[in-house]
Motif scaffolding. Structure first.
Motif, mmCIF file in Angstrom:
data_model
loop_
_atom_site.group_PDB
_atom_site.id
_atom_site.type_symbol
_atom_site.label_atom_id
_atom_site.label_comp_id
_atom_site.label_asym_id
_atom_site.label_seq_id
_atom_site.Cartn_x
_atom_site.Cartn_y
_atom_site.Cartn_z
ATOM 1 N N LYS A 153 -12.223 18.907 -7.416
ATOM 2 C CA LYS A 153 -13.093 18.527 -6.299
ATOM 3 C C LYS A 153 -12.489 17.327 -5.575
ATOM 4 N N ALA A 158 -12.603 7.301 -9.242
ATOM 5 C CA ALA A 158 -13.718 7.083 -10.170
ATOM 6 C C ALA A 158 -13.486 7.815 -11.489
ATOM 7 N N THR A 159 -12.871 9.000 -11.408
ATOM 8 C CA THR A 159 -12.622 9.774 -12.626
ATOM 9 C C THR A 159 -11.609 9.075 -13.534
ATOM 10 N N VAL A 202 -12.642 12.570 -5.945
ATOM 11 C CA VAL A 202 -13.177 12.020 -7.195
ATOM 12 C C VAL A 202 -12.119 11.316 -8.060
#
Lengths: 190, 190
Positions: free
Chosen positions: B150, B156-157, B153
């Protein structure tokens, strides 16, 4: 009997005074520079009395934070049926706690204490952190059951959401509502 | 000139001896019970010499861990074209580090030091943790570009993957290959 009770009550008053002094000391000097001498003086107790209750700095700070219920009030995650919205609301509130300077200082003290002592780490986990983890995992499991989240990821996801916030705090990056939203956005929702 | 150089060389030898003694002290007694007296004695240096180099316990431990390059050797994440497989391999290796008792003790000492001091936290982050975060974020971004993750992201991932491992370490839960796999399984892959 009355005498014993009075002795106990006095002890409890002293213990509370020690914990209150520890809280003030943590706020003023932080964990690293915490002084048992100053705490004993502020509590009107002897240094030996402090050590009788608390054999180590770690034990004292742990009890102070747990007695203060600093980590209490973990709200359950609402279940409105909209997993993403519910997680966003809860994580934003959780992030706001992390981003308050006073709470951040306490979480850092707790982290330092937990990093140093197995016993303290397990007490903190059982008496505080686990509640947040369980609240999140339960809501995530309900999301799985409703077909809104990839099955089987709830437990690891609950830990990584909390871990991500802790990581930001430890690396001195702001724990913002935006970051909370990014974490929710990175979940395997369906 | 020669005298100055000799003086410098001697200082450097002393400093290295202090750091080596600190490493032994951390292994034997942990961060909380670390004794500057014992370190000075083991390094054959005066206590004042230790304090001249390192005004606080936190500064000493931080320099010891950074000098040891405990957190070096962060491998780049391989790019075989298979995002999930590449992440799994890298995270399993990273988890294996966390689960070794000696490395775990060092990470806990580093965490305690970073929790206590803004300056140490920022040094650790810049000189060590950021490398792991960057390696992960770059591979995740390549996955986004390849349509396997996705979009948006990655940053943050990367933080939540590392934060999740740290959380397990701090709550004394084993950091296993299975946990690493669960984290990968909880990513929004496509």
């Amino acid at each position: 009997m009355v005498e014993v009770r009075r002795g106990r009550a006095r002890s409890e008053v002293t213990r509370r005074a020690i914990l209150a002094a520890t809280r003030d000391e943590l706020t003023a000097h932080g964990y690293d520079r915490l002084s048992i001498d100053r705490i004993a003086a502020a509590a009107g107790a002897g240094k030996q009395t402090v050590y009788r209750w608390y054999p180590s700095k770690v034990a004292l700070v742990a009890d102070c934070l747990l007695a203060d219920r600093v980590f209490d009030g973990v709200a359950p995650v609402a279940d409105t049926g909209d997993l993403v919205a519910d997680l966003r609301v809860w994580l934003r509130a959780f992030a706001a706690q992390f981003d308050r300077p006073d709470t951040a200082a306490f979480i850092r003290a707790a982290t330092a204490a937990a990093a140093e002592s197995d016993q303290v780490a397990i007490r903190f986990y059982e008496q505080s952190t686990a509640a947040a983890e369980t609240a999140l995992a339960e809501r995530l499991r309900a999301g799985e059951a409703a077909g809104q989240l990839k099955p089987g990821v709830a437990a690891a996801t609950a830990q990584s959401l909390i871990g991500a916030m802790l990581y930001r705090l430890l690396t001195r990056q702001p724990v913002t509502a935006e970051f909370a939203d990014q974490l929710v956005s990175a979940l395997p929702v369906r």
